[in-house]
Design a protein around this motif. Sequence first.
Motif, short mmCIF file in Angstrom:
data_model
loop_
_atom_site.label_atom_id
_atom_site.label_comp_id
_atom_site.label_asym_id
_atom_site.label_seq_id
_atom_site.Cartn_x
_atom_site.Cartn_y
_atom_site.Cartn_z
N ALA A 46 0.43 7.70 4.10
CA ALA A 46 0.62 7.60 2.65
C ALA A 46 1.04 8.98 2.12
O ALA A 46 0.67 10.01 2.71
N THR A 71 0.86 -1.18 0.00
CA THR A 71 0.00 0.00 0.00
C THR A 71 0.90 1.23 0.00
O THR A 71 2.10 1.13 0.31
N PRO A 72 0.37 2.40 -0.31
CA PRO A 72 1.19 3.62 -0.23
C PRO A 72 1.80 3.83 1.17
O PRO A 72 2.96 4.22 1.29
N GLU A 73 1.04 3.54 2.22
CA GLU A 73 1.58 3.69 3.58
C GLU A 73 2.70 2.68 3.85
O GLU A 73 3.71 3.01 4.47
#
Length: 147
Positions: free
Chosen positions: A92, A34-36
Amino acid sequence: MQKLNLPNYKFKLKSSENKTLIFDNLRKKYLVLTPEEWVRQHFVQFLVDEKKYPTSLIAIEKQLTINNRKKRTDILIFNKEGKHDIIVECKAPKIKITQDTFDQIARYNLKLKANYLIITNGLEHFYCKMDFENETYIFLRDIPNYK
């Protein structure tokens, strides 16, 4: 994934069920990218490679209970005595860092009593040293290297 305001690192990536996975060296397993997670993996590598923090003192997604609710710190770094030293909150890249983000990490620190707080979205990084006597934090230009 988006270019971050951190050094470039080589990560093990793979595809599974139409999802990209990234290998987490600390937890020794693949996770959904994921972006995070992209920010978290970069920041862990930054702490290990650039700031020389030993991986043995770093915990990822450590659970804590606040007001009977289970929460998780993104990155928690312990000192040599096993006490909480640094809490890192990762967002993110598209998430703007606001007062709410600082309030979130401050709530965690009411329980953990870490010496430093870091908030990053991979593009912006905020480093704070706790001033427990005055119940505030002091912004720093950078986080100290591991001693």
